[in-house]
Enzyme design. Structure first.
Site, PDB file in Angstrom:
ATOM      1  N   ASN A   1       0.669  -1.313  -0.144  1.00 18.40           N
ATOM      2  CA  ASN A   1       0.160  -0.052   0.046  1.00 18.40           C
ATOM      3  C   ASN A   1       0.871   1.322  -0.123  1.00 18.40           C
ATOM      4  OD1 ASN A   1      -1.681   2.176   1.183  1.00 18.40           O
ATOM      5  ND2 ASN A   1      -3.055   0.732   1.920  1.00 18.40           N
TER       6      ASN A   1
ATOM      7  N   ASP B   1      -1.225  -3.989  10.035  1.00 16.71           N
ATOM      8  CA  ASP B   1      -2.583  -4.433   9.580  1.00 16.71           C
ATOM      9  C   ASP B   1      -3.563  -3.358  10.114  1.00 16.71           C
ATOM     10  OD1 ASP B   1      -3.617  -6.585   7.989  1.00 16.71           O
ATOM     11  OD2 ASP B   1      -4.608  -7.150   9.863  1.00 16.71           O
TER      12      ASP B   1
HETATM   13  P1  ITT Z   1      -0.652  -4.236   3.109  1.00 16.46           P
HETATM   14  O1  ITT Z   1      -0.026  -4.823   1.857  1.00 16.46           O
HETATM   15  O2  ITT Z   1       0.058  -3.370   3.997  1.00 16.46           O
HETATM   16  O3  ITT Z   1      -1.430  -5.418   3.786  1.00 16.46           O
HETATM   17  P2  ITT Z   1      -3.509  -3.302   2.654  1.00 16.46           P
HETATM   18  O4  ITT Z   1      -4.004  -2.006   1.959  1.00 16.46           O
HETATM   19  O5  ITT Z   1      -3.935  -4.733   2.019  1.00 16.46           O
HETATM   20  O6  ITT Z   1      -1.817  -3.193   2.638  1.00 16.46           O
HETATM   21  P3  ITT Z   1      -4.714  -4.069   5.270  1.00 16.46           P
HETATM   22  O7  ITT Z   1      -4.494  -5.473   5.029  1.00 16.46           O
HETATM   23  O8  ITT Z   1      -4.165  -3.662   6.529  1.00 16.46           O
HETATM   24  O9  ITT Z   1      -3.689  -3.239   4.180  1.00 16.46           O
HETATM   25  O10 ITT Z   1      -6.027  -3.295   4.948  1.00 16.46           O
HETATM   26  C1  ITT Z   1      -6.395  -2.267   5.585  1.00 16.46           C
HETATM   27  C2  ITT Z   1      -7.487  -1.574   5.014  1.00 16.46           C
HETATM   28  O11 ITT Z   1      -8.341  -0.809   5.890  1.00 16.46           O
HETATM   29  C3  ITT Z   1      -7.098  -0.550   3.889  1.00 16.46           C
HETATM   30  O12 ITT Z   1      -6.862  -1.191   2.596  1.00 16.46           O
HETATM   31  C4  ITT Z   1      -8.162   0.568   3.658  1.00 16.46           C
HETATM   32  O13 ITT Z   1      -9.411   0.218   2.892  1.00 16.46           O
HETATM   33  C5  ITT Z   1      -8.385   0.752   5.416  1.00 16.46           C
HETATM   34  N1  ITT Z   1      -7.899   1.502   5.939  1.00 16.46           N
HETATM   35  C6  ITT Z   1      -6.732   1.270   6.856  1.00 16.46           C
HETATM   36  N2  ITT Z   1      -6.264   2.378   7.440  1.00 16.46           N
HETATM   37  C7  ITT Z   1      -6.648   3.524   6.812  1.00 16.46           C
HETATM   38  C8  ITT Z   1      -6.617   4.757   6.794  1.00 16.46           C
HETATM   39  O14 ITT Z   1      -5.691   5.261   7.213  1.00 16.46           O
HETATM   40  N3  ITT Z   1      -7.377   5.625   6.015  1.00 16.46           N
HETATM   41  C9  ITT Z   1      -8.536   4.862   5.193  1.00 16.46           C
HETATM   42  N4  ITT Z   1      -8.655   3.631   5.138  1.00 16.46           N
HETATM   43  C10 ITT Z   1      -7.615   2.709   6.014  1.00 16.46           C
END
Ligand code: ITT
Length: 185
Positions: free
Chosen positions: A9, A65
């Site tokens: 991300n 996460d």
């Molecule tokens: P990784 O490769 O780091 O896992 P990811 O985007 O898949 O990246 P997660 O599995 O932790 O990450 O998913 C968390 C989701 O929660 C992320 O994709 C967003 O949709 C939401 N999210 C987390 N933090 C956020 C933030 O600061 N602002 C808005 N949405 C957020």
């Protein structure tokens, strides 16, 4: 000092890099999607992923996460936030919230710090509520519909620095950077 951050991300990486640079630590990205188990708690997901990556990742490294937990939806989308954002999206979540008077919600972030085959978890919470409409163009994911406590702006209407000052990730990353600065050289 250099620490690796395994994440697919871009926005998470930008936000974390700003925090770590204020501790004079350079974050280096490993752009990789890894296995995430199905579990109810972010801590379990982060710890499993950290141990899964441990043998084949340069150290020290971190991963994170995170998720949005909405009270009126009994914590949904929670650990499924990434999937829910990609499928029903912001409008889907706003539709689920139609007619709900309790709009309370929180973002949670768990950072796993891995060094010497040890995993240390650092947690950050940001309390707030779900807006009635999507507002703003900054940030990512659910930022346009989340208003932190004490604010009128959504995360997407804030500068990156203001979001980091309030956010779950700002908090968990500050704890992780402090832990690394004090315990590793
Ligand atoms: P990784 O490769 O780091 O896992 P990811 O985007 O898949 O990246 P997660 O599995 O932790 O990450 O998913 C968390 C989701 O929660 C992320 O994709 C967003 O949709 C939401 N999210 C987390 N933090 C956020 C933030 O600061 N602002 C808005 N949405 C957020």
């Amino acid at each position: 000092m250099r620490v690796y951050f395994v994440t697919s991300n871009d926005k998470k990486f930008e936000e974390a890099s700003k925090v770590f640079s204020s501790f004079a630590i350079k974050l280096e990205r490993i752009n990789r999607k890894y296995v995430e188990i199905q579990a109810d708690k972010l801590e379990e997901v982060a710890e499993f992923s950290a141990r899964y990556l441990m043998d084949n990742t340069p150290k020290p490294f971190i991963l994170e996460d995170s998720g949005l937990f909405i009270d009126a939806l009994k914590g949904f989308p929670g650990v499924y936030s990434s999937y829910v954002f990609r499928t029903i999206g912001l409008q889907g979540v706003l539709s689920l919230m139609e007619g709900k008077s309790n709009r309370g919600a929180r973002f949670l972030s768990v950072v796993a710090v891995v060094h010497n085959n040890e995993v240390v978890l650092c947690r950050g919470v940001c309390e707030g509520h779900i807006s009635h409409t999507a507002r703003g163009h900054g940030g990512f994911g659910f930022d346009p519909i989340f208003i932190p406590r004490g604010e009128k702006r959504t995360f997407a209407e804030m500068s990156a620095a203001d979001k980091n000052a309030y956010s779950h990730r700002g908090k968990s990353m500050r704890l992780a950077a402090k832990y690394i600065a004090e315990n590793m050289d």
